[in-house]
Design a protein around this motif. Structure first.
Motif, PDB file in Angstrom:
ATOM      1  N   UNK A  64       0.833  -1.204   0.000  1.00 56.72           N
ATOM      2  CA  UNK A  64       0.000   0.000   0.000  1.00 56.72           C
ATOM      3  C   UNK A  64       0.867   1.253   0.000  1.00 56.72           C
ATOM      4  N   UNK A  65       1.929   1.243   0.818  1.00 58.12           N
ATOM      5  CA  UNK A  65       2.838   2.394   0.855  1.00 58.12           C
ATOM      6  C   UNK A  65       3.512   2.595  -0.496  1.00 58.12           C
ATOM      7  N   UNK A  66       3.844   1.510  -1.167  1.00 61.88           N
ATOM      8  CA  UNK A  66       4.462   1.618  -2.490  1.00 61.88           C
ATOM      9  C   UNK A  66       3.489   2.248  -3.485  1.00 61.88           C
ATOM     10  N   UNK A 227      -6.284   7.174  -7.559  1.00 59.81           N
ATOM     11  CA  UNK A 227      -7.461   6.388  -7.184  1.00 59.81           C
ATOM     12  C   UNK A 227      -7.052   5.074  -6.515  1.00 59.81           C
ATOM     13  N   UNK A 228      -6.025   4.399  -7.082  1.00 61.66           N
ATOM     14  CA  UNK A 228      -5.557   3.155  -6.468  1.00 61.66           C
ATOM     15  C   UNK A 228      -4.964   3.417  -5.088  1.00 61.66           C
ATOM     16  N   UNK A 229      -4.225   4.505  -4.959  1.00 65.53           N
ATOM     17  CA  UNK A 229      -3.620   4.826  -3.669  1.00 65.53           C
ATOM     18  C   UNK A 229      -4.692   5.172  -2.634  1.00 65.53           C
ATOM     19  N   UNK A 230      -5.739   5.861  -3.065  1.00 66.92           N
ATOM     20  CA  UNK A 230      -6.819   6.207  -2.134  1.00 66.92           C
ATOM     21  C   UNK A 230      -7.529   4.955  -1.620  1.00 66.92           C
ATOM     22  N   UNK A 231      -7.604   3.928  -2.454  1.00 66.52           N
ATOM     23  CA  UNK A 231      -8.297   2.706  -2.045  1.00 66.52           C
ATOM     24  C   UNK A 231      -7.508   1.915  -0.997  1.00 66.52           C
ATOM     25  N   UNK A 238       2.299   3.702   9.933  1.00 64.41           N
ATOM     26  CA  UNK A 238       3.357   4.695  10.065  1.00 64.41           C
ATOM     27  C   UNK A 238       4.720   4.097   9.729  1.00 64.41           C
ATOM     28  N   UNK A 239       4.921   2.849  10.113  1.00 62.63           N
ATOM     29  CA  UNK A 239       6.221   2.244   9.815  1.00 62.63           C
ATOM     30  C   UNK A 239       6.375   1.974   8.329  1.00 62.63           C
ATOM     31  N   UNK A 240       5.233   1.694   7.630  1.00 59.84           N
ATOM     32  CA  UNK A 240       5.309   1.483   6.196  1.00 59.84           C
ATOM     33  C   UNK A 240       5.571   2.791   5.472  1.00 59.84           C
ATOM     34  N   UNK A 241       4.987   3.868   5.990  1.00 60.92           N
ATOM     35  CA  UNK A 241       5.211   5.162   5.364  1.00 60.92           C
ATOM     36  C   UNK A 241       6.595   5.707   5.647  1.00 60.92           C
TER      37      UNK A 241
END
Length: 257
Positions: A64-66, A227-231, A238-241
């Motif tokens: 998701x972060x990617x 749109x994909x990122x919003x989903x 937080x650690x992924x970001x």
């Protein structure tokens, strides 16, 4: 004999009863062990499932972060492409204006050259053929050629020929004939400048169209990525970001446990 038989028939039922009780207890114990199951192996399996669940969560968060990072990067790229397309469009408008001015200048010079050529066909008025007259004609030719070159109406090659009296540039001719020749040379020079400006305008238009198409493509991709990122943005922890390196470190720690 009767006492032994009596003891046998009395003791056997008691023994059968005792063995039946023991057998029942054994069956109950075995059934209980099957129902409860071994406690030792269950804890490792539960720990393994929890670790696998943590790994899956980390991987989902990382993916998701990617997606979020990709959406941000392609958004920045789309903005830059749009800015580039805007600059190319402005360059094309400037080139178009330059081409129009060049065409207007050529039309005017060509019309003047035609008129001067037609006028040069008429008999030239008589002038005194003196050394001073020829010197004045030479000075006029030099001044007119240098002025035309200074206004980008005459090429340097034509100016050199005029100053050196080559390729038809003869200062002894009548001023009307010299001016007709000068106007024809100016028309040829401006015609070449107009063709160059038109070619540069076409090149600028092609570059502007290519930049606009690239900007449209990137903007469409940016919208789709957003749109994909919003989903999946709610899956980003937080650690992924914080970055892919930190995610990989945490994932390796989870796997090692």
């Amino acid at each position: 004999m009767e006492s032994a038989l009596q003891i046998f028939f009395v003791g056997v039922p008691h023994a059968v009863l005792i063995w039946s009780i023991l057998l029942g207890l054994a069956v109950l114990a075995i059934a209980g062990l099957h129902l409860v199951g071994p406690r030792g192996p269950r804890r490792p399996r539960l720990r393994t499932r929890l670790r696998a669940a943590r790994i899956r969560r980390h991987r989902r968060a990382e993916a998701a972060a990617e997606l979020v990072r990709y959406a941000e990067e392609v958004g920045v790229a789309a903005a830059r492409a749009e800015a580039t397309a805007g600059r190319h469009h402005e360059a094309w408008l400037a080139a178009q204006e330059t081409a129009e001015r060049a065409w207007t200048a050529y039309e005017s010079a060509d019309l003047t050259a035609r008129r001067m050529t037609a006028a040069a066909l008429l008999p030239t008025p008589a002038t005194p053929q003196t050394t001073e007259e020829y010197a004045e004609r030479e000075r006029w030719l030099h001044r007119a050629a240098m002025s035309a070159c200074a206004h980008n109406e005459l090429s340097l090659l034509d100016l050199n020929d005029a100053l050196a009296h080559r390729n038809g540039w003869d200062p002894r001719r009548h001023p009307a004939e010299q001016e007709a020749m000068l106007r024809r040379a100016i028309s040829v020079t401006l015609r070449a400048a107009e063709r160059t400006a038109a070619r540069e305008e076409r090149i600028a238009w092609t570059a502007a169209e290519s930049a606009a198409a690239a900007a449209r493509s990137l903007r469409a991709e940016a919208i789709s990525a957003a749109e994909r990122a919003h989903a999946v943005r709610h899956l980003v922890r937080h650690d992924a970001a914080a970055g892919p390196e930190r995610q990989r470190q945490r994932l390796r720690t989870a796997v090692a446990r």
